[in-house]
Design a protein around this motif. Structure first.
Motif, PDB file in Angstrom:
ATOM      1  N   ASP A  45      -8.305   7.300  -2.722  1.00  0.00           N
ATOM      2  CA  ASP A  45      -9.126   6.225  -2.168  1.00  0.00           C
ATOM      3  C   ASP A  45      -8.632   5.716  -0.813  1.00  0.00           C
ATOM      4  OD1 ASP A  45     -10.677   6.424  -4.386  1.00  0.00           O
ATOM      5  OD2 ASP A  45      -9.647   4.850  -5.490  1.00  0.00           O
ATOM      6  N   GLN A  87       0.842  -1.207   0.000  1.00  0.00           N
ATOM      7  CA  GLN A  87       0.000   0.000   0.000  1.00  0.00           C
ATOM      8  C   GLN A  87       0.878   1.259   0.000  1.00  0.00           C
ATOM      9  OE1 GLN A  87      -3.809   0.168   0.303  1.00  0.00           O
ATOM     10  NE2 GLN A  87      -2.902   1.867  -0.800  1.00  0.00           N
ATOM     11  N   GLU A  89     -17.934   4.556  -2.543  1.00  0.00           N
ATOM     12  CA  GLU A  89     -17.424   5.139  -3.794  1.00  0.00           C
ATOM     13  C   GLU A  89     -17.339   4.113  -4.923  1.00  0.00           C
ATOM     14  OE1 GLU A  89     -13.800   7.166  -2.811  1.00  0.00           O
ATOM     15  OE2 GLU A  89     -14.760   8.412  -1.280  1.00  0.00           O
ATOM     16  N   ASP A 123     -15.062   2.305  -5.841  1.00  0.00           N
ATOM     17  CA  ASP A 123     -13.814   2.554  -6.569  1.00  0.00           C
ATOM     18  C   ASP A 123     -12.653   1.976  -5.759  1.00  0.00           C
ATOM     19  OD1 ASP A 123     -11.724   3.441  -8.062  1.00  0.00           O
ATOM     20  OD2 ASP A 123     -12.203   5.565  -7.928  1.00  0.00           O
ATOM     21  N   VAL A 124     -11.897   1.065  -6.369  1.00  0.00           N
ATOM     22  CA  VAL A 124     -10.811   0.415  -5.628  1.00  0.00           C
ATOM     23  C   VAL A 124      -9.459   0.627  -6.309  1.00  0.00           C
ATOM     24  CG1 VAL A 124     -12.241  -1.356  -4.568  1.00  0.00           C
ATOM     25  CG2 VAL A 124     -11.282  -1.753  -6.846  1.00  0.00           C
ATOM     26  N   LYS A 125      -9.406   1.622  -7.189  1.00  0.00           N
ATOM     27  CA  LYS A 125      -8.200   1.874  -7.982  1.00  0.00           C
ATOM     28  C   LYS A 125      -6.928   2.000  -7.121  1.00  0.00           C
ATOM     29  CE  LYS A 125      -7.708   5.962  -9.907  1.00  0.00           C
ATOM     30  NZ  LYS A 125      -6.409   6.412  -9.372  1.00  0.00           N
ATOM     31  N   ASP A 126      -7.028   2.677  -5.982  1.00  0.00           N
ATOM     32  CA  ASP A 126      -5.831   2.924  -5.178  1.00  0.00           C
ATOM     33  C   ASP A 126      -5.624   1.892  -4.072  1.00  0.00           C
ATOM     34  OD1 ASP A 126      -5.332   5.080  -6.759  1.00  0.00           O
ATOM     35  OD2 ASP A 126      -6.335   6.504  -5.453  1.00  0.00           O
ATOM     36  N   LEU A 127      -6.442   0.849  -4.073  1.00  0.00           N
ATOM     37  CA  LEU A 127      -6.222  -0.214  -3.091  1.00  0.00           C
ATOM     38  C   LEU A 127      -5.247  -1.235  -3.662  1.00  0.00           C
ATOM     39  CD1 LEU A 127      -9.592  -1.182  -1.412  1.00  0.00           C
ATOM     40  CD2 LEU A 127      -7.730   0.187  -0.516  1.00  0.00           C
ATOM     41  N   SER A 128      -4.466  -1.830  -2.770  1.00  0.00           N
ATOM     42  CA  SER A 128      -3.512  -2.838  -3.209  1.00  0.00           C
ATOM     43  C   SER A 128      -4.090  -4.242  -2.976  1.00  0.00           C
ATOM     44  CB  SER A 128      -2.204  -2.659  -2.437  1.00  0.00           C
ATOM     45  OG  SER A 128      -1.422  -3.817  -2.587  1.00  0.00           O
ATOM     46  N   LYS A 159       2.611   1.610  -3.384  1.00  0.00           N
ATOM     47  CA  LYS A 159       1.621   2.038  -4.375  1.00  0.00           C
ATOM     48  C   LYS A 159       1.373   3.547  -4.277  1.00  0.00           C
ATOM     49  CE  LYS A 159      -3.076   0.700  -5.841  1.00  0.00           C
ATOM     50  NZ  LYS A 159      -2.973  -0.050  -7.097  1.00  0.00           N
ATOM     51  N   LYS A 168     -15.631   3.321   2.819  1.00  0.00           N
ATOM     52  CA  LYS A 168     -15.235   4.206   1.710  1.00  0.00           C
ATOM     53  C   LYS A 168     -15.333   3.468   0.367  1.00  0.00           C
ATOM     54  CE  LYS A 168     -11.256   7.190   0.558  1.00  0.00           C
ATOM     55  NZ  LYS A 168     -11.685   8.575   0.754  1.00  0.00           N
TER      56      LYS A 168
END
Lengths: 84, 84
Positions: A33, A21, B28, B30-35, A24, B24
């Motif tokens: 996010d 994380q 949203e 949206d999981v683009k920024d999750l690893s 990234k 969150k």
């Protein structure tokens, strides 16, 4: 399995789990996010786990949570650096 | 402070800390920024912590890590549901 080895393996894995994380975020310079609240609450809770580890004298708990505190402080710094 | 109370407080906080991230993501979509790697590795490590808790017979460790496993499984399901 010896419980201390098990604890150190578990602690090693959950410690390493924090790194992707952070990597990234550092790469993409985007924290949209991520939850700031989560990071702050985690730092508080993980610090209490370090304290618990000292009271119980359990090295796996002290080491893995102290490492996790450091990673989350790095995430916190990144959050304020990269938020738009 | 009694060490079991400290452990339960620490466990409660780190457990609650997982929830904002899940909420969150669910809001949203949206999981683009999750690893993904982080989520998978965390589930592995947290499961080992549950095992460690059983070996040491420490309820705070069992409860908080079992809860964290559940939250991360929910994150994993969300990841595959919401990824683009």
């Amino acid at each position: 399995m010896d419980e201390n080895i098990l604890g150190l393996v578990a602690g090693g894995i959950t410690s390493v789990a924090m790194l992707p994380q952070l990597i990234k975020v550092l790469k993409e310079k985007d924290v949209k996010d991520l939850s700031l609240l989560m990071i702050v609450v985690l730092i508080t809770g993980l610090s209490l786990w370090v304290w618990y580890g000292f009271m119980k004298d359990e090295l796996p708990i002290i080491l893995s949570n102290a490492f996790a505190v450091l990673v989350n402080i790095a995430l916190l710094i990144s959050y304020f650096k990269f938020r738009k």
